[in-house]
Design an enzyme around this catalytic site. Structure first.
Site, mmCIF file in Angstrom:
data_model
loop_
_atom_site.group_PDB
_atom_site.id
_atom_site.type_symbol
_atom_site.label_atom_id
_atom_site.label_comp_id
_atom_site.label_asym_id
_atom_site.label_seq_id
_atom_site.Cartn_x
_atom_site.Cartn_y
_atom_site.Cartn_z
ATOM 1 C CG PHE A 1 -1.634 -1.304 1.432
ATOM 2 C CD1 PHE A 1 -2.304 -1.966 0.412
ATOM 3 C CD2 PHE A 1 -1.567 -1.923 2.668
ATOM 4 C CE1 PHE A 1 -2.910 -3.202 0.625
ATOM 5 C CE2 PHE A 1 -2.170 -3.160 2.895
ATOM 6 C CZ PHE A 1 -2.842 -3.799 1.864
ATOM 7 C CB CYS A 2 2.290 3.561 -1.553
ATOM 8 S SG CYS A 2 2.301 3.181 -3.311
#
Length: 453
Positions: free
Chosen positions: A375-376
């Site tokens: 998710f970055c």
């Protein structure tokens, strides 16, 4: 939630319909089903109202600023009115400045370029990469993940107490985690920053679509968010806050619009006088439709009322969390614990499953769109999963460096326009996949888990 409150919350859902609610998708097991969009934290679907407003304006689209024609003047008014609308939405101070950008990432990189010389930056390792990575030209202190809101404030206070007291400093913090959905103690962190002579920027990408964001009440110096997470497409974002650092910095982009006056010198070079207002950092033809769509979304959310929006979301959060709690193989990820207030963003892992495989099955067999991976926010997810290596599963296990564990998680996220049926289908799908397994065979293709065809 009482029956009357739940009914009122569902009314809000009907008042804020989103595009794509009638889209059907094929299932690998046969037939079609309405698509359950449960990946709002990546990009929320556009509000129908936003789309309608943009469609009504589209025939009048024209160049912005300095155009003599009627459409140019109309578009300029629309663009600047959008700036005022978003400024009001954020409850900015009278002398604050609002710059339209491409996204939260773009906004924070703009601010990073505007930092005074020798600025110290303090950022928690729990941040999204958009707010973790732009500060490479500053003196950066990365703070360890706190396990309570109080610990977050204490960690920041200790770090600031040891900083150079005479130089400029900036704290960067999220309002709501894009991994756990948990709300951060923004007002308390702002007070700690200001007590030690530092400024603070709020990454509100996940907060603004779910809760009201008041620059004045939170006492933050800047706020950044993206339109595409606020139910507004077309690739625009916002940086709003104090004007001094922005006015003193070189333009983020050099070009037309940012320049007030350009003259040739006798030596053959050029001298440039830059604007001191928001135009200084809005070089080139601005994204009028993107700015207008953000303003339209701000109006729609304000008119619907955040009290009702929050009540609706809490109802859906309880549905998801209660449903997942009934499946012992599911572990929900959290920094601050089960009782922490949060927005509609929930990440989890499933014992015996690689998360990519599980997400692929949700999509292919149930028509449910979720997110899987890191998710970055790699440092945060690795912290949350540090002691829980993923089962390799049948496919989709991300490659890990030698000696590293293969880690990834599943994220479900929702908000305005999410119907009960989508959430109910998701919870039932989790139960069925865990108890009965996938009905289809899957393979790895380009690092992703996909159905066999």
């Amino acid at each position: 939630m009482s029956v009357s409150t739940a009914a009122a919350a569902r009314t809000v859902c009907a008042q804020l319909p989103v595009l794509g609610r009638d889209v059907t998708v094929p299932l690998v097991t046969g037939g079609e089903v309405s698509y359950a969009a449960l990946d709002y934290a990546a990009s929320a679907p556009a509000l129908q109202r936003v789309w309608d407003d943009v469609a009504a304006y589209a025939p009048y689209y024209g160049s912005v600023h300095r155009g003599a024609g009627y459409l140019s003047q109309l578009s300029t008014d629309l663009f600047e009115n959008a700036r005022r609308t978003v400024t009001e939405f954020l409850d900015c101070r009278p002398d604050d400045q609002l710059v339209f950008t491409r996204s939260t990432t773009d906004s924070l990189n703009l601010l990073a370029r505007a930092l005074p010389a020798d600025c110290q930056v303090f950022v928690f390792e729990t941040e999204h990469h958009a707010s973790l990575l732009p500060w490479k030209d500053a003196r950066v202190t990365y703070l360890n993940a706190p396990r309570t809101p109080r610990q977050a404030v204490e960690t920041l206070e200790r770090a600031l107490a040891g900083r150079d007291p005479y130089g400029p400093a900036l704290v960067c913090v999220t309002g709501a985690s894009n991994v756990t959905g948990e709300l951060w103690p923004v007002r308390e962190l702002a007070a700690a920053a200001h007590a030690h002579g530092a400024r603070i920027v709020l990454d509100a990408a996940q907060l603004a679509p779910h809760h009201p964001v008041s620059v004045q009440e939170l006492d933050v110096d800047w706020v950044a968010f993206s339109g595409h997470k606020l139910y507004a497409p077309f690739g625009a974002g916002v940086l709003a806050g104090r004007a001094d650092w922005l006015a003193e910095a070189d333009p983020y982009l050099a070009g037309g619009g940012a320049s007030r006056k350009v003259t040739r010198r006798e030596d053959g070079g050029v001298d440039v006088e830059w604007h001191e207002n928001a135009a200084r950092h809005e070089a080139g033809s601005p994204n009028v439709i993107g700015a207008y769509s953000i303003a339209s979304a701000c109006k729609a959310l304000t008119e619907a009322g955040f009290d009702s929006l929050v009540a609706r979301e809490e109802y859906l959060i309880a549905k998801v969390r209660d449903g997942l709690a009934e499946v012992p193989q599911v572990k929900v990820l959290s920094l601050f614990g089960d009782d922490a207030p949060r927005v509609g963003v929930i990440s989890f892992v499933v014992e015996g499953w690689n998360s990519s495989h599980f997400a692929a099955a949700l999509s292919a067999e149930y028509g449910i769109g979720v997110r899987d991976g890191l998710f970055c926010a790699h440092p945060l997810v690795r912290t949350l999963l540090g002691s829980d290596p993923q089962t390799q599963g049948e496919c989709g296990a991300p490659e890990a460096a030698p000696g590293e564990k293969s880690l990834n998680a599943i994220r479900v996220s929702f908000g305005a326009g999410t119907p009960d049926e989508h959430v109910d289908r998701f919870v039932n799908a989790v139960r069925e996949l865990v108890s009965e397994g996938a009905q289809w065979q899957y393979r790895t293709e380009d690092g992703r888990c996909v159905p066999e065809v």
